[in-house]
Design a protein around this motif. Structure first.
Motif, PDB file in Angstrom:
ATOM      1  N   ILE A   1     -45.090  23.587   1.057  1.00  0.00           N
ATOM      2  CA  ILE A   1     -44.044  23.053   1.930  1.00  0.00           C
ATOM      3  C   ILE A   1     -44.641  22.588   3.248  1.00  0.00           C
ATOM      4  O   ILE A   1     -44.340  21.513   3.753  1.00  0.00           O
ATOM      5  CB  ILE A   1     -42.953  24.117   2.163  1.00  0.00           C
ATOM      6  CG1 ILE A   1     -42.126  24.259   0.889  1.00  0.00           C
ATOM      7  CG2 ILE A   1     -42.065  23.747   3.329  1.00  0.00           C
ATOM      8  CD1 ILE A   1     -41.114  25.355   0.935  1.00  0.00           C
ATOM      9  N   VAL A   2     -45.524  23.455   3.781  1.00  0.00           N
ATOM     10  CA  VAL A   2     -46.158  23.085   5.041  1.00  0.00           C
ATOM     11  C   VAL A   2     -46.953  21.790   4.878  1.00  0.00           C
ATOM     12  O   VAL A   2     -46.890  20.882   5.704  1.00  0.00           O
ATOM     13  CB  VAL A   2     -47.076  24.210   5.539  1.00  0.00           C
ATOM     14  CG1 VAL A   2     -47.877  23.746   6.738  1.00  0.00           C
ATOM     15  CG2 VAL A   2     -46.266  25.427   5.891  1.00  0.00           C
ATOM     16  N   LEU A   3     -47.675  21.725   3.758  1.00  0.00           N
ATOM     17  CA  LEU A   3     -48.469  20.529   3.503  1.00  0.00           C
ATOM     18  C   LEU A   3     -47.611  19.287   3.525  1.00  0.00           C
ATOM     19  O   LEU A   3     -47.885  18.315   4.226  1.00  0.00           O
ATOM     20  CB  LEU A   3     -49.106  20.641   2.109  1.00  0.00           C
ATOM     21  CG  LEU A   3     -50.516  21.158   2.031  1.00  0.00           C
ATOM     22  CD1 LEU A   3     -50.977  21.127   0.595  1.00  0.00           C
ATOM     23  CD2 LEU A   3     -51.422  20.302   2.900  1.00  0.00           C
ATOM     24  N   LEU A   4     -46.537  19.332   2.743  1.00  0.00           N
ATOM     25  CA  LEU A   4     -45.687  18.156   2.627  1.00  0.00           C
ATOM     26  C   LEU A   4     -45.059  17.830   3.976  1.00  0.00           C
ATOM     27  O   LEU A   4     -44.967  16.665   4.368  1.00  0.00           O
ATOM     28  CB  LEU A   4     -44.603  18.406   1.576  1.00  0.00           C
ATOM     29  CG  LEU A   4     -43.819  17.160   1.208  1.00  0.00           C
ATOM     30  CD1 LEU A   4     -44.734  16.173   0.514  1.00  0.00           C
ATOM     31  CD2 LEU A   4     -42.638  17.501   0.316  1.00  0.00           C
TER      32      LEU A   4
ATOM     33  N   ALA B   1     -47.001  13.585  -4.771  1.00  0.00           N
ATOM     34  CA  ALA B   1     -47.379  13.907  -6.153  1.00  0.00           C
ATOM     35  C   ALA B   1     -48.359  15.071  -6.176  1.00  0.00           C
ATOM     36  O   ALA B   1     -48.190  16.032  -6.943  1.00  0.00           O
ATOM     37  CB  ALA B   1     -47.981  12.680  -6.822  1.00  0.00           C
ATOM     38  N   ALA B   2     -49.370  15.013  -5.326  1.00  0.00           N
ATOM     39  CA  ALA B   2     -50.370  16.071  -5.319  1.00  0.00           C
ATOM     40  C   ALA B   2     -49.730  17.405  -4.975  1.00  0.00           C
ATOM     41  O   ALA B   2     -49.964  18.427  -5.637  1.00  0.00           O
ATOM     42  CB  ALA B   2     -51.466  15.735  -4.311  1.00  0.00           C
ATOM     43  N   VAL B   3     -48.880  17.390  -3.945  1.00  0.00           N
ATOM     44  CA  VAL B   3     -48.242  18.635  -3.535  1.00  0.00           C
ATOM     45  C   VAL B   3     -47.320  19.142  -4.636  1.00  0.00           C
ATOM     46  O   VAL B   3     -47.254  20.343  -4.909  1.00  0.00           O
ATOM     47  CB  VAL B   3     -47.468  18.414  -2.216  1.00  0.00           C
ATOM     48  CG1 VAL B   3     -46.649  19.638  -1.872  1.00  0.00           C
ATOM     49  CG2 VAL B   3     -48.432  18.105  -1.085  1.00  0.00           C
ATOM     50  N   GLY B   4     -46.633  18.211  -5.314  1.00  0.00           N
ATOM     51  CA  GLY B   4     -45.767  18.611  -6.422  1.00  0.00           C
ATOM     52  C   GLY B   4     -46.578  19.322  -7.504  1.00  0.00           C
ATOM     53  O   GLY B   4     -46.173  20.365  -8.022  1.00  0.00           O
ATOM     54  N   ALA B   5     -47.753  18.784  -7.820  1.00  0.00           N
ATOM     55  CA  ALA B   5     -48.590  19.388  -8.851  1.00  0.00           C
ATOM     56  C   ALA B   5     -49.005  20.795  -8.450  1.00  0.00           C
ATOM     57  O   ALA B   5     -48.915  21.742  -9.240  1.00  0.00           O
ATOM     58  CB  ALA B   5     -49.822  18.516  -9.084  1.00  0.00           C
TER      59      ALA B   5
ATOM     60  N   ALA C   1     -38.014  23.716  -6.558  1.00  0.00           N
ATOM     61  CA  ALA C   1     -37.359  23.202  -7.759  1.00  0.00           C
ATOM     62  C   ALA C   1     -38.275  22.227  -8.477  1.00  0.00           C
ATOM     63  O   ALA C   1     -38.359  22.209  -9.712  1.00  0.00           O
ATOM     64  CB  ALA C   1     -36.045  22.537  -7.391  1.00  0.00           C
ATOM     65  N   VAL C   2     -38.987  21.421  -7.710  1.00  0.00           N
ATOM     66  CA  VAL C   2     -39.944  20.499  -8.316  1.00  0.00           C
ATOM     67  C   VAL C   2     -41.003  21.269  -9.084  1.00  0.00           C
ATOM     68  O   VAL C   2     -41.331  20.949 -10.232  1.00  0.00           O
ATOM     69  CB  VAL C   2     -40.606  19.613  -7.235  1.00  0.00           C
ATOM     70  CG1 VAL C   2     -41.751  18.816  -7.825  1.00  0.00           C
ATOM     71  CG2 VAL C   2     -39.577  18.685  -6.613  1.00  0.00           C
ATOM     72  N   GLY C   3     -41.516  22.335  -8.436  1.00  0.00           N
ATOM     73  CA  GLY C   3     -42.503  23.169  -9.104  1.00  0.00           C
ATOM     74  C   GLY C   3     -41.924  23.824 -10.345  1.00  0.00           C
ATOM     75  O   GLY C   3     -42.546  23.850 -11.415  1.00  0.00           O
ATOM     76  N   ALA C   4     -40.691  24.320 -10.190  1.00  0.00           N
ATOM     77  CA  ALA C   4     -40.042  24.992 -11.311  1.00  0.00           C
ATOM     78  C   ALA C   4     -39.861  24.026 -12.474  1.00  0.00           C
ATOM     79  O   ALA C   4     -39.947  24.406 -13.637  1.00  0.00           O
ATOM     80  CB  ALA C   4     -38.691  25.555 -10.869  1.00  0.00           C
ATOM     81  N   PHE C   5     -39.631  22.780 -12.150  1.00  0.00           N
ATOM     82  CA  PHE C   5     -39.496  21.760 -13.177  1.00  0.00           C
ATOM     83  C   PHE C   5     -40.772  21.717 -14.022  1.00  0.00           C
ATOM     84  O   PHE C   5     -40.724  21.730 -15.256  1.00  0.00           O
ATOM     85  CB  PHE C   5     -39.244  20.411 -12.505  1.00  0.00           C
ATOM     86  CG  PHE C   5     -38.891  19.313 -13.460  1.00  0.00           C
ATOM     87  CD1 PHE C   5     -37.590  19.157 -13.891  1.00  0.00           C
ATOM     88  CD2 PHE C   5     -39.864  18.435 -13.918  1.00  0.00           C
ATOM     89  CE1 PHE C   5     -37.261  18.149 -14.755  1.00  0.00           C
ATOM     90  CE2 PHE C   5     -39.549  17.421 -14.795  1.00  0.00           C
ATOM     91  CZ  PHE C   5     -38.229  17.282 -15.214  1.00  0.00           C
TER      92      PHE C   5
END
Lengths: 251, 269, 578
Positions: B6-9, B174-178, B22-26
């Motif tokens: 979160i901090v990164l983004l 995208a990177a943070v989502g991954a 939620a994105v991660g949970a996805f």
């Protein structure tokens, strides 16, 4: 107006602006401006606070959208181009208020703009930055920050350099250090458009000068002439300019 | 670790994404689906991570395209809306039943002074610290990192220097989502895991991020550890264990009131 | 004028009235019982949307916890029932709302310091915390299967629907009434600018807390009604996800307005059913809400209801003539200062004001005096510290040293809104009017005590748009005029004007100059004018003070000061004299 500016069909190099109109918050800030900034010269844009100088520059670099007119960089119309596209065509904008990346060091600031690893050009022109290269830009003095912003803009190897209120909040002695750097850049073939509220300083390095008043160019002349005619300048600042005489200025 | 994401983004794109977990949970759910369909763990993990990256990338592109001029506030509200939408989609796709999530690593762990520490937790911790250090190095040392930092502080100025800000921010999303997907997958075995509960991991993560002042990655890892320890301690004391979900609230409140005590006026308005 | 006011506001009220009666008729007479039940749910949810509408839609604070407030209201109701506290049902509902208020205020307290992102996090985690507690403790009487009873006179579904509907209508009426008054305008003002609000003499903390209290009350009532509707409660209905959903919904529909909230309630209750009817998955509703909210945010509009209203206004404006203002009386007063009595009473006295930001000295020992009946101009090049000076006088900027006295009373440590009440008003370089308000509403916000006839005259003199014109539809220059006129109407002792002519063309700014010249004598106040149009300053001011690099470099009568070589040098750069 501006009979003196030759806008030939063979697309002159540098920056060519025609009939530019910029609106903001419902009112027209820039109202039909024509101007030409040829390579190798410093073109000075003067005018009182609120005349629309900053808005004009911001629309040239794409920071804000323009409504009508054309902006040509080396013959290409960029009125609808993105900021990135304009930058890659060789347009650099030194914004008002010394927009350094405060958390980055001087060297890092320069690297953002540099296409290569070569920062020497910047240090050659501004040797006083070299000993400060590891200092965070936010910790520099106002004058040093302005130097840094200039150096950063220069590293992008621009063909056109827009400079907004370089002297803002700086002591005249600091401004006097900055001006020769601008002249040097122009001498290297860059087209410089310099916006200033302090007329005397800017005129000392300019080739041609214009006065913007309430969104329109009300005076267009050689800088060297204006330098000795401060009363005409005063008059233009107050808006009461003699419109009949100005067209002949550059003829 | 979600906190670190979160901090990164937030630092990179100025969006405090309530839907991050939620994105991660996805991604985690995609992984589970594939596992159930008989895929190997490695393949499933890769697919899950890619799915999360793609989802985040799409979100990032949408934000960059339509909300680039909006205030941080609007974007936060937006991310709340995104969370609602994602949860609905997730519920549709993955159902609401708790699932058993296999640990990233097998093995039961070891005991230190009577407290059992699973090898999973150790791996996660190492990952989180490694991530914080790695990203820190990336930002400090490489040209990409420098440009990213420049973009986060003055996006428009960076654009006028010729930096392709929109593309970069999609990449960051995208990177943070991954990474978030990996983090969530790592945490999942320790919790009842359905899409909703995994998505709400965002709350302790936010608390951790705030402890790090929304800027410092190391601080966030430390904050996450602190919250984890306090939560663990609270679980041990039976009277309060039921209320451990209240903890993030308390931590967040105290922390924010402390850091914002000087902010009497709204910024520029 | 009063009649015109009533006329223009009538269509909305009339439509609302018709809806208030038609909807219950339709529901109770024409619907199968399951749909009546759903309608009840819709009404309760609409009430929740209204609650979000107050705190976010009006006051602009991101509070993601409506369901948590509702849970508290429901909990209170269940407790009252559990303890056999026998109250008439309406009283019980209101009491549940009142019980929720302190929680609302408590959550609102951090909002005095926190905004945007941080507030969103706090409220969301509050929602989570309340849910965790409710989930753990359970609703009292839950195990014993105690049922929260409905009143005898409303035990069947249609009757209970009417009760809920009455609650919603009452809330809508009260909110619309408040919204048309100063209280409601203040919420909108806080959203658009806290500084602007404080400068009009309103206490920002109070306005914010009122919004939270009202919001919590509404949500508490909704929770209580929900308890009555369902009979038995369980915590999952109140989880944070529900809070988020309601919030997204409220953003999408524009829950500031009753019709928006009603629409929101209907969508929340009926959309899943409708989707089921057409064999689509029900949870698609969540996606629709999310997309709807995202679209609303992208447009930056106030949601569906706001769009509807705007369309309605366009429609009506074709048939209703806008309120007319009397023609401004054009009097040339450019020489009026000769007749002005020499001011003796000092209304603003600053002594040795210094402001430093770190190492930067923005103001350095600046002393300025403004007398009643005097127009005092403050000029200087960009970055000389003029705006910092105004901010320091008005209380936004902390002084490093020095004193400020307003009408002889030391106000150095007073908060902004108290300085405003002491008789100091200001306008802003970047105008801070409230775009959502009409000219009439804005002047009422700034100058609640102004006589309507006075108001019309002053507005006309300054060339402001007509009373019922919304400020969002006029250009920046004109908004600034309204800001100036409203500040004059507040009858201040000292008026600080920060570049009022910016954004006006040459003719307009000359006209404005004449009007400004009249202010000190006509309204008996002292004016400090910041202006870069030196010609205007020379024509209308009694005294001029020039700032450069945060210091006073000259002060005195305009002719003398403007002829000063140091001043000319400051304006054109130091070397012009060299």
């Amino acid at each position: 107006m501006n009979a003196g500016v030759v806008l030939g069909p063979e697309a002159p190099a540098g920056l060519v602006v025609r009939g530019l109109v910029v609106q903001r918050g419902g009112s027209t800030i820039v109202n039909g401006v024509d101007l030409l900034a040829p390579p190798g010269e410093v073109t000075v844009l003067l005018g009182p606070n609120g005349a629309g100088k900053t808005t004009l520059l911001e629309s040239l670099s794409g920071r804000i959208p323009a409504s009508r007119g054309s902006v040509r960089i080396g013959g290409r119309d960029v009125l609808r181009s993105s900021r990135v596209a304009r930058a890659r065509l060789g347009l650099a904008h030194v914004e008002q208020g010394r927009t350094v990346f405060r958390d980055l060091t001087v060297e890092e600031n320069l690297r953002v703009a540099a296409r290569t690893d070569e920062l020497n050009d910047a240090y050659t022109l501004f040797p006083e930055l070299r000993p400060r290269s590891r200092v965070a830009a936010g910790a520099l003095s106002g004058g040093e920050q302005q130097l840094l912003v200039l150096a950063r803009a220069m590293l992008g190897r621009p063909q056109i350099l827009l400079i907004d209120e370089m002297s803002l909040g700086l002591a005249p002695v600091v401004v006097r250090r900055l001006l020769p750097a601008v002249s040097t850049l122009a001498a290297q073939g860059v087209a410089v458009l310099l916006v200033e509220q302090y007329a005397a300083l800017a005129l000392s390095i300019g080739t041609t000068a214009m006065v913007l008043f309430r969104g329109q160019i009300v005076l267009h002349s050689y800088a060297v002439e204006l330098r000795h005619q401060t009363d005409r300048l005063h008059q233009a600042y107050l808006g009461g300019v003699d419109h009949s005489s100005q067209a002949k200025e550059l003829a | 670790m979600v906190g670190v994401c979160i901090v990164l983004l937030y630092r990179m794109t100025g969006v405090l994404n309530i839907a991050q977990a939620a994105v991660g949970a996805f991604g985690t759910m995609v992984l589970l689906e594939l596992l159930e369909a008989g895929a190997g763990f490695g393949v499933a993990l890769l697919a899950g991570v890619l799915a999360a990256a793609a989802l985040a990338g799409v979100l990032g592109a949408l934000v960059a395209r339509f909300y680039s001029d909006s205030s941080a506030e609007v974007r936060t509200v937006l991310s709340a809306a995104v969370l609602v939408g994602l949860l609905a989609v997730g519920f549709r796709l993955f159902g609401n039943d708790p699932r058993t999530v296999p640990s990233l690593l097998p093995g039961s762990g070891f005991a230190v002074a009577g407290v059992v520490i699973s090898s999973n937790a150790v791996v996660l911790l190492v990952l989180a610290v490694g991530l914080a250090l790695g990203v820190g190095l990336l930002l400090k040392r490489t040209r990409l990192g420098i440009i990213l930092r420049a973009v986060s502080s003055r996006p428009v100025t960076a654009e006028m220097l010729g930096v392709r800000v929109a593309w970069l921010s999609v990449g960051v999303w995208a990177a943070v989502g991954a990474i978030t997907a990996i983090a969530v997958t790592g945490i999942a075995p320790t919790r009842p895991s359905n899409f909703l509960s995994l998505s709400l991991l965002v709350m302790p993560a936010m608390a951790a991020a705030l402890l790090g002042g929304l800027r410092s990655l190391g601080g966030t890892v430390a904050g996450g550890l602190l919250i984890g320890v306090v939560e663990g301690a609270a679980t041990a004391i039976s009277q309060v264990s039921q209320y451990r979900q209240v903890l993030p609230f308390v931590v967040i409140l105290v922390c924010l009131l402390w850091t914002q005590r000087g902010e009497v006026w709204d910024a520029a308005r | 004028m009063r009649r015109v006011e009533r006329l223009t506001s009538q269509p909305a009220w009339a439509l609302g009235g018709i809806a208030a009666i038609a909807v219950p008729l339709f529901v109770t007479l024409g619907m199968p019982s399951y749909w009546v039940y759903l309608s009840t749910t819709a009404t309760v949810l609409a009430l929740l949307c209204l609650s979000v509408g107050v705190v976010f839609g009006r006051a602009g604070m991101v509070a993601l916890c409506p369901m948590a407030f509702a849970a508290i209201g429901a909990l209170a109701t269940a407790l009252a029932n559990h303890w056999r506290i026998d109250l008439p049902f309406p009283v019980l509902i209101l009491a549940a709302g009142l019980v929720t208020v302190p929680f609302g205020v408590a959550v609102g307290l951090p909002a005095l310091r926190l905004r945007g992102l941080n507030l969103a996090i706090v409220t969301l985690s509050f929602a989570l915390a309340v849910h965790a507690i409710v989930n753990t403790v359970g609703f009292p009487g839950g195990e014993a299967l105690e049922v929260v009873p409905r009143p005898d006179w409303a035990s069947d579904d249609p009757a209970y629907f009417l009760v809920c509907w009455a609650g919603f209508v009452a809330a809508s009426v009260v909110l619309s009434w408040v919204g048309a008054r100063r209280g409601g305008a203040a919420w909108l003002a806080v959203r658009s600018s806290e500084r602007g609000t404080a400068a009009t003499g309103l206490s920002v903390p109070r306005v914010k807390l009122m919004a939270f209290a009202a919001s919590a009350f509404l949500a508490g009532v909704a929770g209580s009604l929900l308890a009555g509707e369902l009979g038995q409660l369980n915590a999952t209905g109140f989880d944070p996800l529900q809070s988020l959903t309601i919030f997204a919904l409220a953003v999408m529909v524009g829950a500031r307005y009753p019709e928006g909230a009603a629409l929101g309630g209907m969508l929340a209750a009926f959309l899943p059913e409708l989707l089921r009817e057409v064999d689509l998955p029900q949870d698609l509703a969540g996606v629709i809400f999310a997309v709807g909210a995202a679209l609303g945010l992208a447009k930056g509009s106030g949601g569906a209801a706001a769009d509807l209203r705007a369309a309605g206004r366009r429609l009506f404006s074709r048939y209703l003539p806008p309120g007319r203002l009397p023609k401004p009386s054009i009097v040339d007063v450019s020489d009026s200062r000769r007749e002005r009595p020499a001011g003796t009473e000092v209304v603003l006295d600053t002594r040795d004001l210094s402001v430093r930001y770190g190492a930067v000295i923005a103001l350095d020992d600046v002393s300025v005096r403004v007398c009643r009946g005097e127009l005092h101009a403050l000029i200087g090049p960009n970055g000389a510290g003029k705006s910092t000076f105004v901010d320091a006088v008005n209380g936004f900027t902390r002084l490093t040293a020095g004193n400020v006295a307003i009408c002889g009373v030391d106000s150095t440590t007073a908060p902004v809104h108290l300085r405003a009440r002491a008789g100091l008003r200001r306008t802003f370089q970047h105008e801070r009017t409230v775009a959502d308000l009409t000219v009439r509403e804005y002047t009422r916000l700034v100058a609640p005590d102004a006589d309507p006839r006075d108001r019309d005259t002053v507005l006309a003199q300054f060339g402001c748009p007509a009373l019922d014109i919304r400020l969002s539809s006029v250009d920046v220059g004109r908004r600034r005029l309204v800001e100036v006129a409203a500040a004059v109407l507040a009858r201040p002792s000292v008026l600080l004007l920060d570049e009022p002519a910016a954004g006006l063309d040459a003719v307009e700014s000359r006209q404005l100059g004449r009007r400004l010249a009249e202010i000190p004598t006509t309204y008996g106040c002292g004016v400090l004018l910041i202006e870069h149009d030196v010609e205007m300053v020379a024509a209308i001011s009694d005294r001029v003070t020039v700032l450069d690099f945060g210091r006073v470099i000259a002060s005195g009568p305009p002719a003398e000061v403007l002829a000063d070589p140091a001043v000319r040098a400051a304006y054109l750069g130091a070397e012009v004299t060299a």
